[in-house]
Each structure stands twice: as structure tokens, then as C-alpha cells.
Design an enzyme around this catalytic site. Structure first.
Site, PDB file in Angstrom:
ATOM      1  N   HIS A 139     -17.144 -55.697   5.056  1.00 21.38           N
ATOM      2  CA  HIS A 139     -17.638 -55.398   3.710  1.00 21.38           C
ATOM      3  C   HIS A 139     -16.721 -55.409   2.496  1.00 21.38           C
ATOM      4  CE1 HIS A 139     -20.714 -53.425   1.130  1.00 21.38           C
ATOM      5  NE2 HIS A 139     -19.896 -52.415   0.760  1.00 21.38           N
ATOM      6  N   GLY A 154     -14.054 -51.285  -0.775  1.00 21.86           N
ATOM      7  CA  GLY A 154     -14.462 -49.744  -1.177  1.00 21.86           C
ATOM      8  C   GLY A 154     -15.849 -49.294  -0.791  1.00 21.86           C
ATOM      9  N   GLY A 159     -18.391 -49.842  -7.161  1.00 25.13           N
ATOM     10  CA  GLY A 159     -18.334 -50.583  -8.568  1.00 25.13           C
ATOM     11  C   GLY A 159     -17.608 -51.877  -8.068  1.00 25.13           C
ATOM     12  N   LYS A 160     -17.667 -52.530  -6.837  1.00 22.74           N
ATOM     13  CA  LYS A 160     -16.926 -53.854  -6.645  1.00 22.74           C
ATOM     14  C   LYS A 160     -17.738 -54.861  -6.926  1.00 22.74           C
ATOM     15  CE  LYS A 160     -17.590 -53.088  -2.012  1.00 22.74           C
ATOM     16  NZ  LYS A 160     -18.007 -51.708  -2.036  1.00 22.74           N
ATOM     17  N   ASP A 178     -20.492 -58.719  -1.184  1.00 21.49           N
ATOM     18  CA  ASP A 178     -21.109 -57.723  -0.046  1.00 21.49           C
ATOM     19  C   ASP A 178     -20.572 -57.944   1.164  1.00 21.49           C
ATOM     20  OD1 ASP A 178     -22.849 -55.635   0.646  1.00 21.49           O
ATOM     21  OD2 ASP A 178     -24.064 -57.235   1.805  1.00 21.49           O
ATOM     22  N   GLU A 203     -25.373 -58.562  -5.777  1.00 25.47           N
ATOM     23  CA  GLU A 203     -26.273 -57.484  -6.112  1.00 25.47           C
ATOM     24  C   GLU A 203     -25.661 -56.479  -6.850  1.00 25.47           C
ATOM     25  OE1 GLU A 203     -27.830 -53.604  -3.500  1.00 25.47           O
ATOM     26  OE2 GLU A 203     -26.842 -55.042  -2.549  1.00 25.47           O
ATOM     27  N   ARG A 244       3.371 -44.853  -8.001  1.00 25.61           N
ATOM     28  CA  ARG A 244       3.364 -45.197  -9.595  1.00 25.61           C
ATOM     29  C   ARG A 244       4.412 -46.178  -9.860  1.00 25.61           C
ATOM     30  NH1 ARG A 244       3.324 -39.798 -13.188  1.00 25.61           N
ATOM     31  NH2 ARG A 244       2.810 -41.528 -14.589  1.00 25.61           N
TER      32      ARG A 244
END
Length: 313
Positions: A139, A154, A159-160, A178, A203, A244
Site C-alpha cells: 500500500h 503511510g 495525505g499520500k 494506492d 483517488e 534532525r
């Protein structure tokens, strides 16, 4: 073991069938390698790789042309007694009448290919390696960003697809949304593609399905792409320590191959497309020998050493 329909290979390689009487609809190829039966045509059948596609090149063809018929017939009979997927004649050569007749009798298809043997074999092996490579479906969203294959992963709804759409509008190319099919085509290369049914579609929750190729043009999509970098999107966790500096690479694994992976915390207001672009360019820089994090670390170490020396003086 994977397999691919012989009819699909014939169509993709533009092969011309010489034996239309033979039904090829149920014949499947299971081996990614090919075989030129040179030794077999001399009568040596030990260690014969009969499960491979058999290719008769110009050398084999001219050798058979110089053999008397009484010597060729038993060789043909023995060769075609094996359950070989097919025979392919290259370099504009064709089977003789005896080969044609015996192949039809035994249900073995014969094709011709106009290309030279070496060129044809290289292309066929490449296609077979892709078709028969180990494959998994995951996925995620796969996008070509500046030539780097970025796999965005994710949870659903994070929000992919929206990030992929913004990347497409910025001139990058969609491979799959997807569901991504990942194949290991070699020890070093993972290739991602879309299932046929969802190719070029995205989608978007609240809007529905959009056709990227129709909306943005053919330059906005791509059928396959090597997977060079993984971006894992996750909800921002205030208590979690995020990297970071980026001095040490993190990896994720697909089909036994490790791929560099970055965890990207999601907060309102972050421009995900720009971040993914920067990650792709930074990854490309590292492959070319420049590591920004290492450069900063070296500068800090040099500064500390300089101050220490000044204090000692």
C-alpha cells in the site's frame, strides 16, 4: 514459481507464428533464461535446458542446412520429444519442412523474429526477468521525482495521494497510486509498477477518482520506476525523537533488498511536495558523493578543534 503466457511474450516481442495450427493459449514460460540448442543439434542432450525458450540463430540454422536429411530427422525427433515452450528462429531464418511438420505433430509452436540473435536474446531475457521476478504488492504511492523513484507510504488518509498530486503539478510523474507492485528484477534493483486496473488513476477523498494521464497529459505518468527512496508519512508525535541531522541512514526492506527510508512527521502547514522533492535531490546528492549532514558535522568538528587549539595557546 512464476510464469508468463507465451502469447503475451509473442505479442510484446512482435513474433510471427509459423505454426498457427498449434494452440499457444495455455503455454506458459517459467524460466527467465533462454537456450541456443547448438550442442543438442549435434546429438548431445545431456543437461539440456528444455524448459527454456529455445532459440535457433543463424549459426544453428546454417549448420542444419549443411546436414543431410537422414541425420537431421533423428535430431529433430529427439529435440521435439522434450516439452519445450517454443522454438524461435531469428535473423530472418525459417524452419525447414521437416521441422515444421514434426513441431505441428507434437504441438510445439515455432516463431520467427527479424532481429539478430544477440539483440533479440538480450531483449527477451530482459522482459522475462521483469515478468518472472519475485513480486509483492504494498500500500503506497510511487512517484518519479527528478529521476529518483520515491515510494510514499503511510496510513490511509494521511495525505499520500494529495502529496503525489502536488508533485505531478510540479512536473514530476506518477507511477502508481494506492497499490504498488514491486519486483526484484536483479540483486540490486527493485522496480515498481501499477496494477493494470488502477494504472494512471489517483483517488482523492472528497473528490473521487481522477485520471492523471487525461488531466495532465502523457508526460505526467510513467509505467515503471526503480525504487530508490522510501518516505514514511506519520502523524506528528510530540514525544518522539526525530532525526534532525541525517548522519545515519535508516532502511526498510522489500524482497530482501534494503532501501533508504525517511520518516516524515505530518503537521498542518507543512508542504509535503517540497519536502519530498528535497529528500529526492538530497538522496541523489549522496549517491554522487556529497553528504550535507556529514559536511556540517566536519565543519563543527573543525571549529571545535580550532577553538581548542586557541585555548591551549
Amino acid at each position: 514459481m512464476g510464469s508468463v503466457a507465451l502469447s503475451k511474450i509473442a505479442e510484446e516481442m512482435d513474433l510471427k507464428i509459423v505454426t498457427p495450427e498449434v494452440d499457444i493459449s495455455k503455454i506458459r514460460v517459467t524460466q527467465p533464461e533462454t537456450n541456443r540448442p547448438a550442442l543438442q543439434l549435434t546429438g548431445y542432450f545431456e543437461h539440456f535446458d528444455y524448459k527454456r525458450v529455445q532459440i535457433i540463430g543463424y549459426v544453428e540454422y546454417t549448420y542444419l542446412e549443411h546436414l543431410p536429411r537422414e541425420k537431421k530427422l533423428p535430431i529433430y525427433e529427439q529435440l521435439l520429444s522434450y516439452d519445450i515452450p517454443c522454438l524461435i528462429y531469428t535473423t530472418k531464418t525459417h524452419p525447414d519442412e521437416d521441422m515444421f511438420r514434426m513441431a505441428v505433430e507434437r504441438g510445439i509452436p515455432i516463431f520467427t523474429a527479424p532481429k539478430t540473435t544477440t539483440t533479440f536474446m538480450a531483449e527477451l531475457i530482459r522482459r522475462l526477468n521483469v515478468e518472472l521476478a519475485p513480486c509483492i504488492s504494498i500500500h503506497g504511492v510511487l512517484v518519479d521525482v527528478y529521476g529518483e523513484g520515491v515510494l510514499i507510504m503511510g496510513e490511509s488518509g494521511i495525505g499520500k495521494s494529495e502529496a503525489a498530486l502536488e508533485l505531478i503539478k510540479r512536473g514530476h510523474r506518477l507511477v502508481s497510486d494506492d497499490v504498488v507492485e514491486i519486483r526484484r528484477v536483479s540483486d540490486e534493483t527493485l522496480v515498481g509498477s501499477a496494477p493494470d486496473i488502477t494504472r494512471h488513476f489517483i483517488e482523492l477523498r472528497g473528490i473521487g477518482i481522477i485520471d492523471v494521464k487525461t488531466l495532465f497529459g502523457v508526460e505526467s505518468v510513467k509505467d515503471t520506476q526503480s525504487i530508490d527512496l522510501v518516505i514514511k508519512m506519520e502523524e506528528w508525535d510530540r514525544d518522539k525523537e526525530y532525526d534532525r541531522m541525517g548522519l545515519e541512514e535508516e532502511y526498510t526492506e522489500f524482497l530482501g533488498k534494503k532501501v533508504v527510508c525517511h520518516s516524515l512527521p505530518i503537521r498542518p502547514g507543512r508542504n509535503l511536495a517540497v519536502i519530498v522533492e528535497c529528500a529526492a535531490v538530497n538522496h541523489r546528492q549522496k549517491k554522487m558523493g556529497y553528504n550535507a549532514a556529514q559536511e556540517l558535522y566536519n565543519r563543527v568538528q573543525a571549529s571545535l578543534t580550532k577553538k581548542r587549539n586557541q585555548m591551549e595557546d
